[in-house]
Write a protein that holds these residues in place. Structure first.
Motif, PDB file in Angstrom:
ATOM      1  N   GLU A 129      17.437 -12.059  -6.321  1.00  0.00           N
ATOM      2  CA  GLU A 129      16.359 -11.536  -7.178  1.00  0.00           C
ATOM      3  C   GLU A 129      16.372 -10.015  -7.221  1.00  0.00           C
ATOM      4  OE1 GLU A 129      14.626 -13.392  -9.227  1.00  0.00           O
ATOM      5  OE2 GLU A 129      15.846 -15.027  -8.420  1.00  0.00           O
ATOM      6  N   GLY A 130      16.655  -9.404  -6.073  1.00  0.00           N
ATOM      7  CA  GLY A 130      16.753  -7.946  -6.026  1.00  0.00           C
ATOM      8  C   GLY A 130      17.889  -7.447  -6.909  1.00  0.00           C
ATOM      9  N   LEU A 131      19.013  -8.178  -6.864  1.00  0.00           N
ATOM     10  CA  LEU A 131      20.164  -7.803  -7.691  1.00  0.00           C
ATOM     11  C   LEU A 131      19.831  -7.946  -9.172  1.00  0.00           C
ATOM     12  CD1 LEU A 131      23.095  -7.053  -8.178  1.00  0.00           C
ATOM     13  CD2 LEU A 131      23.727  -9.431  -7.657  1.00  0.00           C
ATOM     14  N   LYS A 132      19.122  -9.006  -9.520  1.00  0.00           N
ATOM     15  CA  LYS A 132      18.746  -9.212 -10.922  1.00  0.00           C
ATOM     16  C   LYS A 132      17.960  -8.032 -11.480  1.00  0.00           C
ATOM     17  CE  LYS A 132      18.557 -14.247 -11.290  1.00  0.00           C
ATOM     18  NZ  LYS A 132      17.687 -15.408 -11.491  1.00  0.00           N
ATOM     19  N   GLU A 133      17.085  -7.463 -10.669  1.00  0.00           N
ATOM     20  CA  GLU A 133      16.302  -6.314 -11.129  1.00  0.00           C
ATOM     21  C   GLU A 133      17.221  -5.166 -11.545  1.00  0.00           C
ATOM     22  OE1 GLU A 133      13.092  -6.182 -11.836  1.00  0.00           O
ATOM     23  OE2 GLU A 133      13.184  -8.332 -11.368  1.00  0.00           O
ATOM     24  N   HIS A 134      18.335  -5.022 -10.800  1.00  0.00           N
ATOM     25  CA  HIS A 134      19.271  -3.929 -11.106  1.00  0.00           C
ATOM     26  C   HIS A 134      20.083  -4.189 -12.370  1.00  0.00           C
ATOM     27  CE1 HIS A 134      19.041  -1.169  -7.631  1.00  0.00           C
ATOM     28  NE2 HIS A 134      18.678  -2.232  -6.937  1.00  0.00           N
ATOM     29  N   ILE A 135      20.381  -5.465 -12.630  1.00  0.00           N
ATOM     30  CA  ILE A 135      21.325  -5.748 -13.723  1.00  0.00           C
ATOM     31  C   ILE A 135      20.692  -6.454 -14.917  1.00  0.00           C
ATOM     32  CG2 ILE A 135      23.237  -5.854 -12.073  1.00  0.00           C
ATOM     33  CD1 ILE A 135      23.226  -8.893 -12.353  1.00  0.00           C
TER      34      ILE A 135
END
Length: 221
Positions: free
Chosen positions: A70-76
């Motif tokens: 989920e944290g990665l999704k925020e970035h991409i």
DNA sequence: ATCCCGAGGG
DNA sequence: CCCTCTGGAT
């Protein structure tokens, strides 16, 4: 194209850009794998915009796992296909830790086992990081190969096989970048800019655009 | 409406 | 072989 024409083709591209590099931004092998995995159906500019902040926080697979899907999704989120890419990058990071000692493997067979890494991505990593003479056929190279007659094929694999056979030394290491940059900036998908193409006389394309389209700028009312 | 350094699943 | 995933730029 004849052998001599192919040599001349690359000689000219090399002359214009002696040391071509990826336009994707990365600081180590792991970040390169992630950046290329994120680049599917997205522009390098768009990927760099997202990875600039991401890679400031995440330099290793362990740090990516800590960030979480989920944290990665925020970035991409601004990159296309972000749901599947986030899932793949997390799984890929876990596999690097579990099966490859946290290091990026240097063979195509091993790279392709990573989730989200196919033949094309593996070839980019082998070329850009490990210095192998691979020919990663992306949308640009597929188009340029087929248009020019340099390497025609119905699939990227067929184009790759022909490049493998036809591209001579000393151009094999950088052929991938010369072709991709040529496709991105001159031999464009919609309107190829043949009027400023350095290899236009060697190209077999039947629908050459030899004049810049008339400017769309509206005349003042 | 088309394209961007594709890969995985059916 | 086909389909789906997907936002941003042009």
């Amino acid at each position: 194209m004849t052998k001599d024409e192919i040599f001349e083709f690359f000689r000219r591209l090399a002359e214009d850009n002696p040391a071509p590099e990826t336009e994707l931004e990365y600081g180590n092998a792991y970040q390169l794998v992630v950046a290329v995995a994120l680049s599917a159906q997205a522009t390098d500019v768009g990927v760099n915009k997202a990875t600039r902040k991401l890679f400031a926080e995440v330099e290793t697979p362990e740090q990516m796992i800590a960030l979480g899907e989920e944290g990665l999704k925020e970035h991409i989120k601004t990159i296309g296909l972000f749901n599947s890419k986030a899932k793949n990058v997390i799984a890929l990071s876990q596999m690097l830790i579990d099966e490859f000692g946290g290091e990026v493997p240097d063979t195509r067979d091993a790279l392709v086992k990573l989730p989200g890494v196919g033949r094309k991505t593996a070839n980019v990593v082998l070329n850009c990081w490990f210095g192998q003479e691979t020919f990663a056929v992306d949308t640009h190279i597929f188009r340029v190969g087929n248009r020019t007659g340099l390497a025609r094929g119905k699939t990227p694999e067929q184009v790759e096989a022909k490049l493998e056979k036809r591209v001579p030394q000393p151009f094999r290491l950088h052929a991938h970048h010369w072709l991709i940059l040529h496709g991105r900036y001159i031999c464009k998908a919609r309107v190829p800019e043949c009027w400023r193409c350095p290899v236009v006389d060697l190209c077999a394309f039947k629908q050459k655009v030899l004049q810049p389209p008339a400017s769309r700028a509206k005349a003042p009312k």
